[in-house]
Design a protein around this motif. Sequence first.
Motif, PDB file in Angstrom:
ATOM      1  N   HIS A 255      19.004  -0.839  22.226  1.00 30.42           N
ATOM      2  CA  HIS A 255      19.102  -1.996  23.120  1.00 30.42           C
ATOM      3  C   HIS A 255      17.741  -2.569  23.476  1.00 30.42           C
ATOM      4  N   CYS A 265      24.843  -8.835  23.172  1.00 28.83           N
ATOM      5  CA  CYS A 265      25.186  -7.435  22.907  1.00 28.83           C
ATOM      6  C   CYS A 265      26.137  -6.915  23.985  1.00 28.83           C
ATOM      7  N   CYS A 267      25.789  -4.505  25.852  1.00 25.48           N
ATOM      8  CA  CYS A 267      25.064  -4.010  27.028  1.00 25.48           C
ATOM      9  C   CYS A 267      24.755  -5.142  28.015  1.00 25.48           C
ATOM     10  N   ASN A 269      22.592  -7.648  27.289  1.00 26.95           N
ATOM     11  CA  ASN A 269      21.339  -8.287  26.839  1.00 26.95           C
ATOM     12  C   ASN A 269      21.634  -9.167  25.615  1.00 26.95           C
ATOM     13  N   CYS A 272      19.500  -7.581  20.960  1.00 27.45           N
ATOM     14  CA  CYS A 272      19.230  -6.138  20.814  1.00 27.45           C
ATOM     15  C   CYS A 272      19.170  -5.752  19.330  1.00 27.45           C
TER      16      CYS A 272
END
Length: 401
Positions: A255, A265, A267, A269, A272
């Motif tokens: 990440h 992504c 996550c 973000n 990544c």
Amino acid sequence: MIKLMEGIPINSNKIAYLQQVKQQNMAAILKQIWKYEQVSRVELVDHTSLTSGTITNLTHELIELRVIREYASVSGNVGRKRVLLGFDPDYYRILGLDIGRSTFEITVTDLCGRILKTVGREIADQQGPDVYFREIEPVLAEIKEQIEQAGHQILGLGVGVPGPIDYGKGALLNPPNFPGWGGFELQQTLNERFQLLTLIEDDARTSALAERWYGIGRNVEDLVFITMGIGIGGGVISKGEIVRGTNGLCGQVGHMTIVMEGKVCDCGNRGCWEPIGSIPGILSRWSEGSTMDAFKAAVDRGEPEALKCLEDTLIYLETALINVFNLYDPELVVLGGRLFPYLAPSISSVQSRLQSRLYAFAKDRLRLEPSTFGASQSAVGATALLFRYLLNEPVKLLIER
Ligand SMILES: [Zn+2]
């Protein structure tokens, strides 16, 4: 090293203190035996600063507990017999379980770190704990029974799972692409069903521990393990110990931002490494729905689109590695996971490109190595969770339990 102090009153505090001293001294002895594999009592006195009396007593106790044993060796120039101490491979067994997104694997090791048995199975994608337990339970129960019937003692069960993990509850914290597992208290469930001391850890960290305790990182204090497959993860070892960070997210190399305005992504973000550099990432850039074997065949045939996709993949890897070397300053970076065999032929070119991008005075120390245990990496490392416990807290694990 803690030395006995004079004048402590005889009470439960003193008993607890003596147990603590014993714990630390026994741990010091076991760590030296692990470090040198075989070592004499005289060398143990030199390496630990413990008295020869303490070494004699504690090694006697460890032999009685069947953790270590004596090995005879003939010394070179005078032909005199020396008695060396090493781990006893005959009594204790450690179980390792790796739970992947479409597989599980169970490994049995002895105290010399030898792999005695490995059993793996495929599981259909996107299944929750019930389906896994239906498959795992009979296999694990049979292995446990075989070990016990042969007169061995099981030290415990280590488990590697996709992170992140709630370490307090021994539960998984909503791992991406693993529906049904969020909040599942895996550690307690396994402990109750199999009556075994159970420890769980993120699978990238168990993979790092496999190298640290049994593999190429055995005598390396600072290393980073990077696993590349369906996802991309990392395990960071600093001063010989795993680093988890405040939220258990240390080493989430998949990440790190590689392309500032890149793909969104899971996550939260953008850009990544994982969504572009993992197996699904490569296939989505090359030919959605295809396979890595088809991709490799296209590279081998020299198809321009496949070559371009491979080159981009190597640039992402190189970018990530520059960041890893600059952030963690490891002595060694180990690369593994299901994607790695497809990239292995290109790793030497990545390494030489890295040479020109890192601090000049440190670039000769750049070590990039393939993983030692291949597909069994995480399961082998899961057994290291118990081995590490034995070396850190032997009294608690062997005597007080
Ligand atoms: Zn991400």
